[in-house]
Design a protein around this motif. Structure first.
Motif: not given
Length: 239
Positions: A6, A8-10, A90, A111, A113-114, A121
């Motif tokens: 996991a 950083t959230p986008v 998310d 979902r 994230s970076y 994805e």
């Protein structure tokens, strides 16, 4: 890097720009590193073009009537879609308004994230993950949803010097194209390869900002002009 790492959230506002897929790990565990996948994202509208490798030689093909059976077979292997991206919590949802292939059994949701500079994805309804890279975040975006008097639909998207074009005619034929506006709205990559290096040339009809004209060719290569009624806009539209 795996799908389980996991990052950083986008937020959706951070997604604008031209992305290229570098990896797909599919539901059966197979990897795809060769399909040419490009995703142009604006404020909400997007165009996504997916072309398998190897690609046949289309040199000298000027229109649909000049395609060989082998070339037509490759065209049918392509995928791609255009429409609207939304986010809730998310989860990102790609609502496909226009698409090359029939829709699947589940919504297109993932979902994102970076992680290590890569956009990851991960599928919600299918066990896959993809890696995406982008040159730089977009600065200026706008888009228009269009409809012809005969019922055809289209989407025109501009992201900095890139544009995306998606069109479905009243008989169900679909064009998905990406290009550059720096030299006159020239199509660079298309699901219809004979459209490449042609100019889309979007322009207002006699100054009427509710009616747009675009260039095209018919099945035999003769030039034609589409007339579109503007049904929706986002951003500051500048032609």
């Amino acid at each position: 890097m795996t799908a389980q790492e996991a990052g950083t959230p986008v937020r959706m506002a951070e997604c604008a720009g031209l992305w290229q897929r570098t990896l797909l790990v599919d539901t059966d565990g197979s990897q795809d590193l060769t399909t040419d996948v490009r995703w142009l994202q604006g404020l909400t509208r997007f165009v996504d073009l997916r072309r398998p490798a190897p690609r046949p030689d289309f040199s000298g093909v000027r229109c649909a009537s000049e395609l060989t059976d082998q070339q037509r077979g490759w065209l049918r292997m392509q995928d791609g879609f255009a429409g609207e991206l939304t986010q809730y919590d998310d989860v990102f949802h790609w609502q496909r308004h226009l698409e090359l292939q029939p829709p699947g059994p589940h919504p297109d949701e993932g979902r994102m994230s970076y992680a290590a500079g890569v956009l990851v994805e991960i599928g919600v309804h299918a066990d896959y993950f993809e890696h995406w890279t982008r040159d730089a975040p977009a600065r200026d975006c706008w888009a228009m949803d269009l409809e012809s008097p005969a019922g055809a639909r289209a989407l025109l998207l501009r992201v900095d010097d890139h544009f995306g074009w998606a069109r479905r005619d009243s008989e169900g034929g679909v064009e998905l194209s990406l290009g550059s506006v720096s030299a006159g709205w020239i199509i660079g990559d298309s699901a219809l390869p004979y459209r490449e290096q042609q100019s889309l040339t979007p322009r207002w009809a006699d100054g009427d900002r509710n009616t747009l004209h675009t260039n095209d060719i018919d099945a035999d290569g003769a030039p034609l002009t589409w007339e579109w009624l503007v049904r929706y806009t986002e951003g500051s539209v500048t032609l």
